[in-house]
Enzyme design. Structure first.
Site, PDB file in Angstrom:
ATOM      1  N   LYS A 195       4.229  -0.064 -13.178  1.00 12.72           N
ATOM      2  CA  LYS A 195       3.334  -1.091 -12.647  1.00 12.72           C
ATOM      3  C   LYS A 195       3.991  -2.488 -12.727  1.00 12.72           C
ATOM      4  O   LYS A 195       5.131  -2.600 -13.145  1.00 12.72           O
ATOM      5  CB  LYS A 195       1.995  -1.025 -13.393  1.00 12.72           C
ATOM      6  CG  LYS A 195       1.296   0.349 -13.238  1.00 12.72           C
ATOM      7  CD  LYS A 195       0.823   0.629 -11.820  1.00 12.72           C
ATOM      8  CE  LYS A 195       0.501   2.074 -11.512  1.00 12.72           C
ATOM      9  NZ  LYS A 195      -0.724   2.612 -12.056  1.00 12.72           N
TER      10      LYS A 195
HETATM   11  C1  LIG Z   1      -1.617   3.913 -12.072  1.00 12.82           C
HETATM   12  C2  LIG Z   1      -3.020   3.966 -11.566  1.00 12.82           C
HETATM   13  C3  LIG Z   1      -4.100   4.423 -12.347  1.00 12.82           C
HETATM   14  C4  LIG Z   1      -3.924   5.094 -13.672  1.00 12.82           C
HETATM   15  O1  LIG Z   1      -3.205   4.364 -14.574  1.00 12.82           O
HETATM   16  P1  LIG Z   1      -2.397   5.133 -15.745  1.00 12.82           P
HETATM   17  O2  LIG Z   1      -1.966   4.007 -16.612  1.00 12.82           O
HETATM   18  O3  LIG Z   1      -1.281   5.864 -15.100  1.00 12.82           O
HETATM   19  O4  LIG Z   1      -3.370   6.045 -16.414  1.00 12.82           O
HETATM   20  C5  LIG Z   1      -5.374   4.326 -11.842  1.00 12.82           C
HETATM   21  N1  LIG Z   1      -5.601   3.838 -10.616  1.00 12.82           N
HETATM   22  C6  LIG Z   1      -4.598   3.441  -9.815  1.00 12.82           C
HETATM   23  C7  LIG Z   1      -4.920   2.904  -8.466  1.00 12.82           C
HETATM   24  C8  LIG Z   1      -3.274   3.502 -10.264  1.00 12.82           C
HETATM   25  O5  LIG Z   1      -2.282   3.105  -9.458  1.00 12.82           O
END
Ligand SMILES: *Cc1c(COP(=O)(O)O)cnc(C)c1O
Length: 409
Positions: A195
């Site tokens: 991210k």
């Molecule tokens: C990455 C993501 C999640 C989940 O996050 P994690 O940290 O991987 O559990 C939820 N919603 C969206 C849109 C994402 O891109």
């Protein structure tokens, strides 16, 4: 005639040091945590620092860190204290971690179609699937491009339905000048490896609502009333805490967020400029109300012009060492086994057993926008370590691929 292949560039990858930016700041914070001997956030300082600075940066009253983006969505849903069988409208193009929390809270995810150009749900697509049992709407800002919140909030507010923003991909994006994640009742973020900023795994929830903030704090902490005169475990909840080690890295990363987003925007602008004029390739679109934060750079490939569409394009790019993801997700969420076979708790199929039949519409033909979006989208990675040179390389690889694929027709 022999044509020497162009030298291949190694593009920065967000799964390792080449595409991430950990430095002295993260190391210093980690050293401080280790020296303190306190690795749990219930007693340490850094998760608190992170929460304080997130609240400041986004101009919200409350921010709580938690174990993942999935945990953040779970915490948000749990805070609403839904009745089993209540419906939560969401999108079929998202991370599964944004959907399974709804089922864990015994609620029913109801899918709204997406706009094929922005990949986001819209007020119109949400309205088509609302029912008297709709008790929440989760709006996902896909790839860092905020959904059209004004219309969505107007629709939701008129019916008293709370909106949760899944801003896991939209750190630093804005809508009408406001940070994505702060427009609805609750905003959710992810600190996962890939991210905008990361501590490996982690999440954040934000809100201005005092009662929801209290419930979210408790849900992350096994609903134990720390500091209360007669604390107890007040309701069903988990340990979703972030550790101080993660908090230290996330805190240092947060201070770099504005820089990361600025670089992503600049590189995206450069790439969009470089791709203009390539027929059948559409750069990301967004409305004037939005500042996109480019978690990914998603282009649309016209399969009429390029036979094989995004898949063929991805293959051609691979030859130039440029990785990309056709479709983004292999299938819409409702086509995955957990939904198709309703595989949940033992053989019970709970909570699907509580749903209205119309809420379980998992037929592709009901989602023309989603089908079109997935048939066209090609997702290109981008991160804060991309330089102008990398953009020039990616753009020329795309131009070459376009030329090669068209000459095959
Ligand atoms: C990455 C993501 C999640 C989940 O996050 P994690 O940290 O991987 O559990 C939820 N919603 C969206 C849109 C994402 O891109």
């Amino acid at each position: 005639m022999h044509i020497a292949p162009a030298p291949q560039l190694q593009l920065p990858n967000d799964q390792d040091a080449s595409g991430r930016s950990f430095g002295a700041e993260e190391t210093a914070a980690l050293d401080a945590v280790l020296a303190s001997g306190t690795l749990t956030s219930t007693k340490g300082a850094y998760v608190r620092f992170l929460e304080r600075d997130v609240a400041r940066l986004f101009g919200v009253r409350y921010a709580y860190a938690c174990a993942s983006g999935s945990a953040a969505v779970h915490t948000a849903i749990a805070a609403l204290d839904l009745e089993p069988g209540d419906e939560v409208v969401t999108t079929p193009i998202t991370d599964m971690g944004a959907l399974t929390p709804i089922l864990y809270q015994a609620a029913i995810p109801v899918f709204a179609d997406v706009d094929p150009k922005t990949y986001n749900v819209t007020a119109a697509s949400i309205e088509r699937v609302l029912s008297e049992r709709t008790k929440a709407i989760v709006v996902t800002h896909l790839f860092g491009n905020p959904a059209e919140m004004a219309e969505i909030l107007a629709l939701a507010d008129a019916r008293g339905i709370p909106v949760i923003e899944d801003a896991a991909q939209a750190f630093g994006a804005t809508y009408c000048g406001k940070p994505a994640g702060t427009l609805g009742r609750i905003g959710c973020f992810s600190l996962q490896q890939g991210k905008h900023i990361t501590c490996g795994e982690g999440g954040i929830v934000v809100t201005n609502d005092e009662a929801l903030a209290r419930r979210m704090y408790l849900f992350i902490n096994k609903a134990w009333g720390y500091g209360d005169p007669n604390p107890d475990h007040y309701f069903l909840a988990l340990n979703y805490r972030l550790s101080e080690l993660q908090g230290a890295v996330a805190y240092a990363q947060l201070q770099k967020l504005d820089d990361h987003v600025a670089i992503r925007r600049e590189r995206a602008r450069q790439l969009t400029d470089a791709l203009s004029g390539i027929e059948g390739i559409e750069p990301p679109v967004h409305s004037d109300r939005v500042e996109h934060s480019y978690w990914k750079y998603a282009i649309r490939v016209d399969p009429q012009i390029y036979p094989g569409g995004p898949h063929a394009f991805a293959k051609a790019l691979k030859d130039a060492n440029v990785s990309s993801v056709p479709r983004y997700i292999q299938k819409p969420a409702f086509m995955c086994e957990v939904f198709q076979a309703r595989r949940t708790f033992g053989t019970s199929s709970f909570p699907f057993t509580l749903a209205r039949p119309a809420a379980l519409d998992y037929r592709m033909e009901s989602f023309p926008g989603t089908a079109e979006a997935l048939a066209h989208v090609l997702v290109l990675p981008i991160n804060e370590r991309y330089t102008y040179e990398h953009i020039v390389y990616v753009a020329s690889a795309i131009a070459d691929a376009a030329q090669r694929l068209r000459s095959e027709t």
